[in-house]
Write a protein that holds these residues in place. Structure first.
Motif, short mmCIF file in Angstrom:
data_model
loop_
_atom_site.label_atom_id
_atom_site.label_comp_id
_atom_site.label_asym_id
_atom_site.label_seq_id
_atom_site.Cartn_x
_atom_site.Cartn_y
_atom_site.Cartn_z
N ILE A 191 0.84 -1.20 0.00
CA ILE A 191 0.00 0.00 0.00
C ILE A 191 0.87 1.26 0.00
CG2 ILE A 191 -1.74 1.30 1.29
CD1 ILE A 191 -2.74 -1.37 2.40
N GLY A 192 1.89 1.26 0.85
CA GLY A 192 2.74 2.45 0.97
C GLY A 192 3.44 2.78 -0.33
N ASN A 193 4.00 1.79 -1.00
CA ASN A 193 4.72 2.06 -2.24
C ASN A 193 3.79 2.46 -3.37
OD1 ASN A 193 7.30 1.66 -1.24
ND2 ASN A 193 7.28 -0.52 -1.63
N PHE A 194 2.57 1.91 -3.40
CA PHE A 194 1.61 2.35 -4.41
C PHE A 194 1.21 3.81 -4.17
CE2 PHE A 194 -2.67 3.03 -6.07
CZ PHE A 194 -2.45 2.73 -7.41
N ALA A 195 0.99 4.17 -2.90
CA ALA A 195 0.65 5.55 -2.57
C ALA A 195 1.78 6.49 -2.99
CB ALA A 195 0.39 5.68 -1.07
N LEU A 196 3.01 6.06 -2.77
CA LEU A 196 4.16 6.88 -3.17
C LEU A 196 4.20 7.03 -4.68
CD1 LEU A 196 6.61 8.30 -1.87
CD2 LEU A 196 7.91 6.21 -2.29
N LEU A 225 -2.17 3.24 -13.91
CA LEU A 225 -1.34 2.08 -14.22
C LEU A 225 0.13 2.37 -13.95
CD1 LEU A 225 -2.97 0.69 -17.50
CD2 LEU A 225 -2.85 -0.45 -15.28
N TYR A 226 0.57 3.55 -14.37
CA TYR A 226 1.97 3.88 -14.15
C TYR A 226 2.29 4.11 -12.68
CZ TYR A 226 4.04 3.78 -18.74
OH TYR A 226 4.56 3.34 -19.92
N SER A 227 1.28 4.35 -11.89
CA SER A 227 1.51 4.44 -10.45
C SER A 227 1.90 3.08 -9.88
CB SER A 227 0.26 4.96 -9.74
OG SER A 227 -0.03 6.29 -10.14
N ILE A 228 1.45 2.00 -10.55
CA ILE A 228 1.88 0.66 -10.14
C ILE A 228 3.36 0.48 -10.45
CG2 ILE A 228 1.53 -1.82 -10.47
CD1 ILE A 228 -1.39 -1.15 -11.25
N ALA A 229 3.80 1.04 -11.57
CA ALA A 229 5.23 1.03 -11.88
C ALA A 229 5.99 1.82 -10.82
CB ALA A 229 5.49 1.62 -13.26
N GLY A 230 5.37 2.87 -10.32
CA GLY A 230 5.98 3.64 -9.25
C GLY A 230 6.19 2.82 -8.00
N ALA A 234 9.64 2.70 -6.04
CA ALA A 234 9.69 3.04 -4.62
C ALA A 234 10.40 1.96 -3.80
CB ALA A 234 8.28 3.26 -4.08
N ILE A 235 10.31 0.70 -4.26
CA ILE A 235 10.96 -0.39 -3.53
C ILE A 235 12.46 -0.16 -3.45
CG2 ILE A 235 11.46 -2.88 -3.51
CD1 ILE A 235 8.73 -3.27 -4.90
N VAL A 236 13.02 0.45 -4.50
CA VAL A 236 14.47 0.69 -4.54
C VAL A 236 14.91 1.47 -3.31
CG1 VAL A 236 16.33 1.82 -5.82
CG2 VAL A 236 14.54 0.61 -7.06
N SER A 252 8.40 -3.32 5.10
CA SER A 252 8.75 -2.99 3.72
C SER A 252 8.95 -4.29 2.96
CB SER A 252 10.03 -2.15 3.68
OG SER A 252 11.14 -2.90 4.14
N LEU A 253 8.88 -4.24 1.65
CA LEU A 253 8.96 -5.48 0.88
C LEU A 253 10.31 -6.18 1.03
CD1 LEU A 253 6.92 -4.57 -2.32
CD2 LEU A 253 6.18 -5.72 -0.24
N PRO A 254 11.45 -5.46 1.08
CA PRO A 254 12.71 -6.16 1.33
C PRO A 254 12.75 -6.85 2.69
CG PRO A 254 13.15 -4.03 0.35
CD PRO A 254 11.69 -4.06 0.69
N VAL A 255 12.09 -6.26 3.70
CA VAL A 255 12.04 -6.90 5.02
C VAL A 255 11.11 -8.11 4.98
CG1 VAL A 255 11.27 -6.63 7.41
CG2 VAL A 255 12.59 -4.81 6.32
N ALA A 256 9.95 -7.96 4.33
CA ALA A 256 8.94 -9.02 4.32
C ALA A 256 9.36 -10.22 3.46
CB ALA A 256 7.61 -8.47 3.83
N PHE A 257 10.00 -9.97 2.33
CA PHE A 257 10.29 -11.05 1.38
C PHE A 257 11.77 -11.35 1.20
CE2 PHE A 257 6.16 -9.36 0.06
CZ PHE A 257 5.42 -10.53 -0.01
#
Length: 306
Positions: A191-196, A225-230, A234-236, A252-257
């Motif tokens: 959710i956070g990265n999509f919002a970003l 759609l491009y917000s999904i690319a965002g 954002a994960i970076v 965060s995704l790096p912590v979770a996965f």
């Protein structure tokens, strides 16, 4: 009437010595003044308050929003290279970049001060280079300046409904709930990265297009759609904060996965979004645009897996 000198016992001195904050073992090497002005890692330690204020706004994050405003203005079909239209677009860029992105970055650093004390203890807030009151003042000044410019642009464009002001207000609220408890959207990597991504891609485009024309369904779909690319982009930013995020329980995704899986989620979000946009363009009869986008995506995928 003279005040006596304070009496310090040996025990007091020992206690003060033991409670003295420890300097981190790994002090940063001599930083770069250029990095400091951009607000990125490797920044020089600075005591000039205005340079510190600028560092908090992270100017390196402004260009995507400035570019989004330009794309929206161009997509409207009503932008002309007149002094007035150029001036309007510059004001819209100032609203989106220095003011509201600066607000977003400052408020994020404020609520991330405990994480930064672990990941980047030499950043302005955890290091004490700027005071609490100075940070809060900066947050309010940037927010009110951004909202004020949004209202000005609505009047300038002759809008009956203040759409740019409400876009600015919505983006500001999104930035707040992204960083601040109790919602703190960034606690959830998806959710956070999509919002970003939405705030960096969709909102500035919509503002630029609304300034010179009207928002169309095509533009809303494509920018969403491009917000999904965002999300992938954002994960970076999460990779550098793994230690602090894990310590404070942020998923965060790096912590979770883990880093390896998060890496592929990152590139997958970008690639799948671009192919989805190509499919959407094809469905609307824009064959050559769809083929061009696929042609640009293929070498990107090759480089990602190599």
């Amino acid at each position: 009437g003279r005040r006596p000198f304070p009496v310090v016992c040996a025990a007091d001195a020992d206690a003060k010595e033991t409670t003295k904050p420890k300097v981190p073992e790994k002090a940063p090497a001599a930083g770069s003044s250029f990095n400091q002005l951009l607000g990125i890692k490797g920044a020089k330690q600075e005591d000039n308050i205005w340079k510190i204020r600028l560092q908090l706004t992270k100017p390196v994050t402004w260009p995507p929003l400035v570019w989004g405003v330009l794309c929206g203005a161009a997509a409207s079909g009503n932008f002309h290279w007149t002094a007035e239209d150029v001036a309007k677009s510059i004001v819209c860029m100032l609203m989106s970049g220095p003011c509201l992105t600066g607000y977003t970055q400052t408020i994020n650093d404020w609520y991330d001060r405990d994480i930064d004390a672990i990941n980047e203890p030499y950043r302005p807030i955890p290091s004490g280079a700027i005071s609490e009151n100075e940070v809060i003042t900066q947050i309010w000044v940037l927010l009110l300046a951004g909202l004020g410019l949004g209202a000005l642009l609505d009047v300038w464009a002759g809008h009956d409904f203040p759409i740019i002001f409400y876009l600015a207000l919505g983006g500001s609220l999104l930035s707040y709930i992204y960083s601040a408890p109790p919602l703190k959207l960034k606690q959830n990597g998806w959710i956070g990265n999509f919002a970003l991504g939405a705030s960096y891609i969709g909102l500035p485009w919509w503002a630029g297009q609304a300034l010179f024309g009207t928002l169309t369904p095509d533009i809303v779909v494509l920018t969403t759609l491009y917000s999904i690319a965002g999300l992938g982009i954002a994960i970076v930013n999460d990779f550098k904060s793994i230690e602090g995020d894990r310590t404070l329980g942020l998923q965060s995704l790096p912590v979770a996965f883990g880093m390896e899986t998060a890496k592929w989620i990152c590139v997958g979000a970008i690639d799948i979004t671009q192919l989805s946009v190509a499919a959407y363009l094809l469905s609307t009869g824009k064959l050559y645009y769809a083929l061009a986008l696929v042609g640009l995506t293929i070498p990107q995928v090759i480089l990602q897996v190599s």
